[in-house]
Design an enzyme around this catalytic site. Structure first.
Site, PDB file in Angstrom:
ATOM      1  N   ARG A 187       0.901  -1.224  -0.194  1.00  0.00           N
ATOM      2  CA  ARG A 187       0.054  -0.094  -0.219  1.00  0.00           C
ATOM      3  C   ARG A 187       1.065   1.037   0.246  1.00  0.00           C
ATOM      4  O   ARG A 187       0.516   2.413  -0.596  1.00  0.00           O
ATOM      5  CB  ARG A 187      -0.955  -0.153   1.276  1.00  0.00           C
ATOM      6  CG  ARG A 187      -2.205  -1.114   1.001  1.00  0.00           C
ATOM      7  CD  ARG A 187      -2.656  -1.541   2.235  1.00  0.00           C
ATOM      8  NE  ARG A 187      -3.490  -0.107   2.842  1.00  0.00           N
ATOM      9  CZ  ARG A 187      -3.944  -0.077   4.311  1.00  0.00           C
ATOM     10  NH1 ARG A 187      -3.609  -1.215   5.113  1.00  0.00           N
ATOM     11  NH2 ARG A 187      -4.303   0.995   4.535  1.00  0.00           N
ATOM     12  N   CYS A 248      -0.616   6.936   8.343  1.00  0.00           N
ATOM     13  CA  CYS A 248      -0.933   5.603   7.973  1.00  0.00           C
ATOM     14  C   CYS A 248      -2.237   6.173   6.778  1.00  0.00           C
ATOM     15  O   CYS A 248      -1.977   6.751   5.904  1.00  0.00           O
ATOM     16  CB  CYS A 248      -1.437   4.840   9.057  1.00  0.00           C
ATOM     17  SG  CYS A 248      -2.724   5.247  10.120  1.00  0.00           S
ATOM     18  N   ARG A 249      -3.392   5.317   6.911  1.00  0.00           N
ATOM     19  CA  ARG A 249      -4.248   5.610   5.901  1.00  0.00           C
ATOM     20  C   ARG A 249      -5.433   6.534   6.523  1.00  0.00           C
ATOM     21  O   ARG A 249      -5.896   7.646   5.923  1.00  0.00           O
ATOM     22  CB  ARG A 249      -5.183   4.172   5.624  1.00  0.00           C
ATOM     23  CG  ARG A 249      -6.726   4.147   5.415  1.00  0.00           C
ATOM     24  CD  ARG A 249      -7.060   4.551   4.043  1.00  0.00           C
ATOM     25  NE  ARG A 249      -8.443   4.519   3.860  1.00  0.00           N
ATOM     26  CZ  ARG A 249      -9.052   3.331   3.633  1.00  0.00           C
ATOM     27  NH1 ARG A 249      -8.446   2.448   3.114  1.00  0.00           N
ATOM     28  NH2 ARG A 249     -10.487   3.161   3.600  1.00  0.00           N
ATOM     29  N   LYS A 250      -5.753   6.247   7.897  1.00  0.00           N
ATOM     30  CA  LYS A 250      -6.586   7.111   8.645  1.00  0.00           C
ATOM     31  C   LYS A 250      -6.198   7.303  10.133  1.00  0.00           C
ATOM     32  O   LYS A 250      -6.950   7.757  10.702  1.00  0.00           O
ATOM     33  CB  LYS A 250      -7.939   6.444   8.497  1.00  0.00           C
ATOM     34  CG  LYS A 250      -8.028   4.921   8.982  1.00  0.00           C
ATOM     35  CD  LYS A 250      -9.301   4.684   8.744  1.00  0.00           C
ATOM     36  CE  LYS A 250      -9.554   3.003   9.220  1.00  0.00           C
ATOM     37  NZ  LYS A 250     -10.858   2.647   8.845  1.00  0.00           N
ATOM     38  N   GLY A 251      -4.767   7.353  10.466  1.00  0.00           N
ATOM     39  CA  GLY A 251      -4.430   7.860  11.510  1.00  0.00           C
ATOM     40  C   GLY A 251      -4.627   6.681  12.674  1.00  0.00           C
ATOM     41  O   GLY A 251      -4.455   6.950  13.781  1.00  0.00           O
ATOM     42  N   VAL A 252      -4.786   5.627  12.449  1.00  0.00           N
ATOM     43  CA  VAL A 252      -5.024   4.498  13.289  1.00  0.00           C
ATOM     44  C   VAL A 252      -3.767   3.493  13.566  1.00  0.00           C
ATOM     45  O   VAL A 252      -3.168   3.734  14.523  1.00  0.00           O
ATOM     46  CB  VAL A 252      -6.164   3.529  12.989  1.00  0.00           C
ATOM     47  CG1 VAL A 252      -6.171   2.363  14.013  1.00  0.00           C
ATOM     48  CG2 VAL A 252      -7.430   4.207  13.149  1.00  0.00           C
ATOM     49  N   THR A 253      -3.198   2.869  12.430  1.00  0.00           N
ATOM     50  CA  THR A 253      -2.133   2.303  12.674  1.00  0.00           C
ATOM     51  C   THR A 253      -0.843   3.130  12.950  1.00  0.00           C
ATOM     52  O   THR A 253       0.188   2.460  13.459  1.00  0.00           O
ATOM     53  CB  THR A 253      -1.706   1.126  11.670  1.00  0.00           C
ATOM     54  OG1 THR A 253      -1.663   1.721  10.451  1.00  0.00           O
ATOM     55  CG2 THR A 253      -3.113   0.209  11.468  1.00  0.00           C
ATOM     56  N   SER A 275      -3.716  11.798   7.722  1.00  0.00           N
ATOM     57  CA  SER A 275      -3.105  10.786   7.038  1.00  0.00           C
ATOM     58  C   SER A 275      -3.268  10.525   5.428  1.00  0.00           C
ATOM     59  O   SER A 275      -3.552  11.639   5.066  1.00  0.00           O
ATOM     60  CB  SER A 275      -3.171   9.206   7.636  1.00  0.00           C
ATOM     61  OG  SER A 275      -2.356   9.369   8.944  1.00  0.00           O
TER      62      SER A 275
END
Length: 297
Positions: A187, A248-253, A275
């Site tokens: 990704r 990351c993609r949305k601030g989670v990982t 992100s």
């Protein structure tokens, strides 16, 4: 040493099981199940209602976010966060322990750990090994929902732990912060599509370094040792003595990067909350790097 003054970011399943058995859960110690799964896979709230750590409340990350934002999983307001966690019986004096039921051992729990910290709450920990290992070790579970007495929580946003689109854009020129992207390599490179995404190509922010969050965890779902984590940062030439932003993609990982650095004695990693999802929709094309679709994301 700075590590001596940091609050413990991890608690063991054994420690939590003993706390449950000793009846210590209450206003001073609250447990949160912060599970979330992609639509059409598992149902987090349903699983919570079937079995959870005794005394745990369900932390619904879909409720505790900025629902007016066009971007994914953005932080709620100070008042929104304070009201939500107060309704779960959490005050500023509560030690909060967060876990989730992901098969990896931990997925969303570090995001909630960071959310408490960004809103000024120091006494928060992640359950090392998650619900996966809680079950594996045979600790007690219940289907009885938790109904804690509401509490007053005062949230104060710590802006040093949060970065905006404008700040990350400015950083491309100033390079004051190192930038680490926690998504899977495909990704990040743009060779693998973003899951459950419409109108979102994969790729990464120019200048970011890739450290897939899964690699911070052991095969058994526990956090790797500080020595192993330090070696991982060194291998990627990420200097923990210097400022660092995680994305990351949305601030989670990205919060897994913050947790790993915290365990190495670095408590000041900032999260780019919007992100890649926000970056893809807002940033100039030349700042988006991809090996797919002709090189630009």
């Amino acid at each position: 040493m700075v590590q001596q003054v940091l609050y413990r970011a991890l608690v063991s399943t054994k420690w939590l099981a003993e706390s449950v058995r000793a009846g210590k859960l209450g206003p001073g110690l609250r447990v949160l199940d912060a599970s979330w799964y992609s639509p059409g896979t598992r149902e987090a709230r349903k699983e919570y209602l079937e079995r959870h750590v005794p005394g745990a409340s369900f932390f619904d990350i879909e409720q505790c976010r900025d629902k007016a934002s066009p971007y994914e999983m953005m932080l709620p307001s100070e008042a929104g966060f304070a009201d939500y966690v107060g309704s779960l019986g959490i005050s500023n004096d509560t030690h909060v322990v967060v876990y989730d039921g992901d098969d990896l051992g931990s997925f969303y729990a570090p995001r909630v750990w960071w959310m408490f910290r960004v809103f000024g709450h120091r006494t928060v920990s992640v359950l090392n090994g998650g619900f996966r290992n809680w079950l594996k070790e045979g600790h007690p579970v219940t289907s009885e929902p938790s109904r804690p007495e509401p509490a007053i929580f005062k949230a104060t946003l710590n802006r040093s732990l949060l970065k905006t689109y404008e700040q990350v854009l400015e950083n491309l020129e100033s390079k004051r912060f190192q930038l680490v992207d926690s998504r899977a390599q495909g990704r990040y490179l743009g060779t693998q599509s973003e899951p459950d995404a419409v109108g979102l190509d994969s790729g990464h922010i120019r200048g970011s370094v890739n450290m897939p969050f899964m690699e911070f965890l052991t095969e058994d779902g526990f956090e790797k040792s500080p020595e192993e984590l330090r070696a991982m940062f060194e291998a990627k030439k990420v200097d923990l003595a210097k400022p660092l932003i995680a994305t990351c993609r949305k601030g989670v990982t990205a919060c897994h990067v913050a947790l790993a650095a915290y365990l190495c004695g670095k408590p000041d990693v900032a999260i780019y909350d919007g992100s890649w999802f926000e970056w893809f929709h807002r940033a100039p094309p030349e700042t988006r790097v991809s090996q797919g679709k002709g090189g630009k994301a």
